[in-house]
Design a protein around this motif. Sequence first.
Motif, PDB file in Angstrom:
ATOM      1  N   GLN A  93      -2.752   8.316   7.784  1.00  0.00           N
ATOM      2  CA  GLN A  93      -2.218   7.414   8.578  1.00  0.00           C
ATOM      3  C   GLN A  93      -1.924   6.118   7.879  1.00  0.00           C
ATOM      4  N   ARG A  94      -3.010   5.750   6.867  1.00  0.00           N
ATOM      5  CA  ARG A  94      -2.691   4.425   6.143  1.00  0.00           C
ATOM      6  C   ARG A  94      -1.853   4.761   5.052  1.00  0.00           C
ATOM      7  N   MET A  95      -1.640   5.842   4.720  1.00  0.00           N
ATOM      8  CA  MET A  95      -0.391   6.365   3.501  1.00  0.00           C
ATOM      9  C   MET A  95       0.939   5.975   4.104  1.00  0.00           C
ATOM     10  N   LYS A  96       1.021   6.367   5.602  1.00  0.00           N
ATOM     11  CA  LYS A  96       2.356   6.026   6.296  1.00  0.00           C
ATOM     12  C   LYS A  96       2.587   4.515   6.442  1.00  0.00           C
ATOM     13  N   GLU A  97       1.487   3.651   5.887  1.00  0.00           N
ATOM     14  CA  GLU A  97       1.893   2.243   6.199  1.00  0.00           C
ATOM     15  C   GLU A  97       2.169   1.863   4.795  1.00  0.00           C
ATOM     16  N   ARG A  98       2.108   2.333   3.708  1.00  0.00           N
ATOM     17  CA  ARG A  98       2.071   1.926   2.285  1.00  0.00           C
ATOM     18  C   ARG A  98       3.749   2.153   2.003  1.00  0.00           C
ATOM     19  N   PRO A  99       4.252   1.048   1.708  1.00  0.00           N
ATOM     20  CA  PRO A  99       5.673   1.035   1.338  1.00  0.00           C
ATOM     21  C   PRO A  99       6.028   1.938   0.064  1.00  0.00           C
ATOM     22  N   ILE A 100       7.079   2.625   0.128  1.00  0.00           N
ATOM     23  CA  ILE A 100       7.769   3.483  -0.816  1.00  0.00           C
ATOM     24  C   ILE A 100       9.240   3.049  -1.272  1.00  0.00           C
ATOM     25  N   ALA A 101       9.738   2.380  -0.508  1.00  0.00           N
ATOM     26  CA  ALA A 101      11.197   1.943  -0.633  1.00  0.00           C
ATOM     27  C   ALA A 101      11.771   1.654  -1.968  1.00  0.00           C
ATOM     28  N   ILE A 102      10.992   0.967  -2.861  1.00  0.00           N
ATOM     29  CA  ILE A 102      11.264   0.613  -4.057  1.00  0.00           C
ATOM     30  C   ILE A 102      11.740   1.982  -4.881  1.00  0.00           C
ATOM     31  N   THR A 318      -0.756  -6.669  -6.171  1.00  0.00           N
ATOM     32  CA  THR A 318      -0.434  -5.235  -5.752  1.00  0.00           C
ATOM     33  C   THR A 318      -1.748  -4.966  -4.861  1.00  0.00           C
ATOM     34  N   LEU A 319      -2.820  -5.453  -4.786  1.00  0.00           N
ATOM     35  CA  LEU A 319      -4.005  -5.249  -3.823  1.00  0.00           C
ATOM     36  C   LEU A 319      -3.723  -5.121  -2.296  1.00  0.00           C
ATOM     37  N   LYS A 320      -2.639  -5.744  -1.876  1.00  0.00           N
ATOM     38  CA  LYS A 320      -2.221  -5.703  -0.621  1.00  0.00           C
ATOM     39  C   LYS A 320      -1.794  -4.332   0.079  1.00  0.00           C
ATOM     40  N   ILE A 321      -1.275  -3.507  -1.049  1.00  0.00           N
ATOM     41  CA  ILE A 321      -0.799  -2.461  -0.587  1.00  0.00           C
ATOM     42  C   ILE A 321      -1.601  -1.033  -1.196  1.00  0.00           C
ATOM     43  N   LYS A 322      -2.699  -1.173  -1.506  1.00  0.00           N
ATOM     44  CA  LYS A 322      -3.788  -0.020  -1.934  1.00  0.00           C
ATOM     45  C   LYS A 322      -4.180   0.493  -0.552  1.00  0.00           C
ATOM     46  N   GLU A 323      -5.252   1.336  -0.761  1.00  0.00           N
ATOM     47  CA  GLU A 323      -5.748   2.046   0.219  1.00  0.00           C
ATOM     48  C   GLU A 323      -5.861   1.290   1.356  1.00  0.00           C
ATOM     49  N   THR A 324      -6.389  -0.182   1.244  1.00  0.00           N
ATOM     50  CA  THR A 324      -6.435  -0.838   2.367  1.00  0.00           C
ATOM     51  C   THR A 324      -5.948  -2.326   1.667  1.00  0.00           C
TER      52      THR A 324
END
Length: 411
Positions: A93-102, A318-324
């Motif tokens: 679920q956390r992975m589904k919240e981590r952006p990957i559009a770039i 970049t810490l804002k888009i890590k595991e948490t």
Amino acid sequence: MKLHLQKSIINKQSAIQITGSKSESNRLLLLQALFPEISIKNLSNSDDSVLMTKALASKSNVIDIHHAGTAMRFLTAFFSTQEGRSIELTGSQRMKERPIAILVDALNQLGADITYKENKGFPPLLINGKTLTKHKVTLKANVSSQYISALLLIASKLKNGLELTLEGKITSVPYIKMTLSLLEDIGVKTTFKDNLITVFPNNQPLKASNQQLTVESDWSSASYFYSIIALSEVGTQIKLSSYKNNSLQGDSVLADLYKAFDVSTTFEKDTILLQKNNNTSPNTVINFDLANAPDIAQTIAVTSFALGLKCHLTGLHTLKIKETDRLVALKTEIEKLGGTVTITDNSLTLEASDNINQNVTIKTYNDHRMAMAFAPLALKVPITIQDYKVVSKSYPTFWDDLDQLGFKFSI
């Protein structure tokens, strides 16, 4: 499950063997998938590298990489080049919240066929592999280096190679250089001049001299032992292996940064000897830009807190888009312990204080680095780590190694 750490005193002299670098291992695993003749020694035993290995070997059309952010990014690039294969790439679920559009946008600009199954800009992804013929793409230079490395790793197998332009000030340069160095090690030609990175195509079998590769042990994992030494009595030593003086890993900057905590690093063949030389002055102010080594921010913040030092860390976007969101997590947990923390999107400031609350339970937020960064506090006060097995993501034997050092704990 919780792990209760008693207030501990560690052995004056210890030796620890640390597993291979997760960052190097995952890069080499992807290159091995592209160049099967590659042989890898001292591969990381982390969950991330195990998941990466299983994903690359899987014949399924659904690949679940759970919490492994590096694997998500690297595999997105890899599967986009696998002509004739269609993959759903998903995670926790956390992975589904981590952006990957770039990364997805960049790959699609190169001709890839990647779409979003649920929310636009986020996993899970539907990837239809194909031959990518375009070879020029531009990214903002301050994005996660994993997006950049994902593109560079597949570049030599693209028909025309890759010309990647980075706009603005580049962050996490050591991780980009690590990727390029590993490509050079297997015989792929690259150039990195100003803000242009070029990787030339290589569709020939590798020379025998380029096929055997050994992974250096993980410097991020070494950071917790730097913290332990910093919090220990003067004269305490820990020997870690296997490490090089000319490391590819950005976190090797630890050897310089921890001088501020009176910890010295001596290189001896393939080992490093860490030693506490003096009691750190309470007037010391820790002020570091960690743009090139953000993964050690948690360790440094906790070391500073444990020693009662003022600390100001920047380069942390970049810490804002890590595991948490690691900045929010650090603020929350340090303040439970009695500290005062201010954060922005890019920085963390810790006020000096000699108060540490005892028997606090540290929440880990599914983040291995939260568990390991806070563990050294047991040298000062009893502390409890919630969901302590999360360390397996990068360092499965962490608690065994702390036991070897003399830490006392119970479940």
